[in-house]
Design an enzyme around this catalytic site. Structure first.
Site, mmCIF file in Angstrom:
data_model
loop_
_atom_site.group_PDB
_atom_site.id
_atom_site.type_symbol
_atom_site.label_atom_id
_atom_site.label_comp_id
_atom_site.label_asym_id
_atom_site.label_seq_id
_atom_site.Cartn_x
_atom_site.Cartn_y
_atom_site.Cartn_z
ATOM 1 N N CYS A 1 37.547 37.249 27.460
ATOM 2 C CA CYS A 1 36.254 37.190 28.144
ATOM 3 C C CYS A 1 36.249 37.859 29.515
ATOM 4 O O CYS A 1 35.186 38.109 30.064
ATOM 5 C CB CYS A 1 35.759 35.752 28.250
ATOM 6 S SG CYS A 1 36.845 34.606 29.114
ATOM 7 N N ARG A 2 37.412 38.174 30.072
ATOM 8 C CA ARG A 2 37.436 38.820 31.382
ATOM 9 C C ARG A 2 37.058 40.288 31.215
ATOM 10 O O ARG A 2 37.730 41.046 30.557
ATOM 11 C CB ARG A 2 38.809 38.694 32.038
ATOM 12 C CG ARG A 2 38.817 39.315 33.419
ATOM 13 C CD ARG A 2 40.103 39.021 34.175
ATOM 14 N NE ARG A 2 40.097 39.749 35.429
ATOM 15 C CZ ARG A 2 39.397 39.421 36.496
ATOM 16 N NH1 ARG A 2 38.646 38.352 36.482
ATOM 17 N NH2 ARG A 2 39.423 40.161 37.587
ATOM 18 N N HIS B 1 38.899 32.748 34.043
ATOM 19 C CA HIS B 1 40.338 33.010 34.080
ATOM 20 C C HIS B 1 40.766 33.855 35.273
ATOM 21 O O HIS B 1 40.009 34.711 35.737
ATOM 22 C CB HIS B 1 40.760 33.690 32.774
ATOM 23 C CG HIS B 1 40.390 32.891 31.573
ATOM 24 N ND1 HIS B 1 39.333 33.233 30.750
ATOM 25 C CD2 HIS B 1 40.900 31.738 31.080
ATOM 26 C CE1 HIS B 1 39.223 32.333 29.787
ATOM 27 N NE2 HIS B 1 40.152 31.417 29.966
ATOM 28 N N ASN C 1 32.864 37.801 36.308
ATOM 29 C CA ASN C 1 34.252 37.348 36.271
ATOM 30 C C ASN C 1 34.430 36.409 37.462
ATOM 31 O O ASN C 1 34.029 36.744 38.579
ATOM 32 C CB ASN C 1 35.222 38.525 36.422
ATOM 33 C CG ASN C 1 35.365 39.349 35.162
ATOM 34 O OD1 ASN C 1 35.098 38.883 34.059
ATOM 35 N ND2 ASN C 1 35.794 40.585 35.315
ATOM 36 N N ASP D 1 25.372 42.069 36.285
ATOM 37 C CA ASP D 1 26.611 41.619 36.910
ATOM 38 C C ASP D 1 26.239 40.996 38.253
ATOM 39 O O ASP D 1 25.331 41.471 38.934
ATOM 40 C CB ASP D 1 27.557 42.811 37.094
ATOM 41 C CG ASP D 1 28.900 42.399 37.657
ATOM 42 O OD1 ASP D 1 29.435 41.363 37.219
ATOM 43 O OD2 ASP D 1 29.420 43.118 38.529
ATOM 44 N N ASP E 1 28.297 39.932 41.347
ATOM 45 C CA ASP E 1 28.848 40.349 42.631
ATOM 46 C C ASP E 1 28.736 41.851 42.853
ATOM 47 O O ASP E 1 29.239 42.645 42.065
ATOM 48 C CB ASP E 1 30.298 39.887 42.765
ATOM 49 C CG ASP E 1 30.431 38.366 42.714
ATOM 50 O OD1 ASP E 1 29.462 37.678 43.072
ATOM 51 O OD2 ASP E 1 31.502 37.885 42.312
#
Length: 185
Positions: free
Chosen positions: A102-103, A94, A54, A10, A12
């Site tokens: 996908c989020r 999104h 995301n 991931d 962030d």
């Protein structure tokens, strides 16, 4: 020949400082101390590395795809300077309130990654400082790892994890500590 192994990280909070909100410029993206070197060590140990993120700022109009590409190019340049590389970036464009598959914590991005690389879950490691990416990967059979940075900076890696974390998640003090654990002989 050893089977390919893929580390999905991931972005962030795991690779970079969270800052004061959405990262909207390359200047906003600042690597966490040791994160780039940890990725380089994964690469040197034979791991391929993908980044998952995301990006609701795209859906909210706070940045565009060209700017996101420039942010990721900065990451790649800094990583190349220490001998590492990211094989691919996967992101959900999104906004938070859009219904999409996908989020994260929805599994769509993780399924895309698995299909692109043709891997079984056991060949994938997913690391994050927030629960959503691990929740997204939990159904794939991937090895789940939490790093105590970003959203989890205050978590004690030796204590039981809060309920939001999927069962079987292993905690590590940092991305470097995770890399130490998975590359040890």
């Amino acid at each position: 020949m050893r089977a390919m192994q893929l580390a999905i990280l991931d972005r962030d909070g795991t690779l970079n400082a969270l800052g004061d909100g959405v990262i909207t410029t390359p200047e906003d993206w600042v690597a966490l101390p040791g994160a780039l070197e940890a990725i380089a060590r994964l690469n040197q140990a034979g791991w391929r590395v993908a980044v998952v993120t995301n990006q609701p700022g795209l859906g909210r109009g706070l940045l565009d795809a060209q700017t996101l590409a420039a942010i990721h190019a900065k990451l790649q340049r800094q990583l190349a300077a220490v001998g590492g590389r990211i094989d691919a970036f996967f992101y959900c464009p999104h906004a938070d309130d859009e219904a999409c598959a996908c989020r994260m914590p929805q599994p769509g991005l993780m399924q895309q990654i698995r299909e692109r690389y043709g891997l079984e879950g056991a060949q994938m490691l997913v690391a994050a400082s927030a629960p959503a990416p691990l929740q997204a990967a939990a159904g794939l059979g991937a090895a789940l790892h939490m790093v105590c940075s970003g959203a989890s900076a205050e978590v004690d890696p030796g204590a039981p994890l809060p309920p939001a974390w999927p069962a079987g998640t292993r905690a590590h003090a940092s991305l470097q500590a995770l890399v130490d654990a998975v590359t040890a002989p």
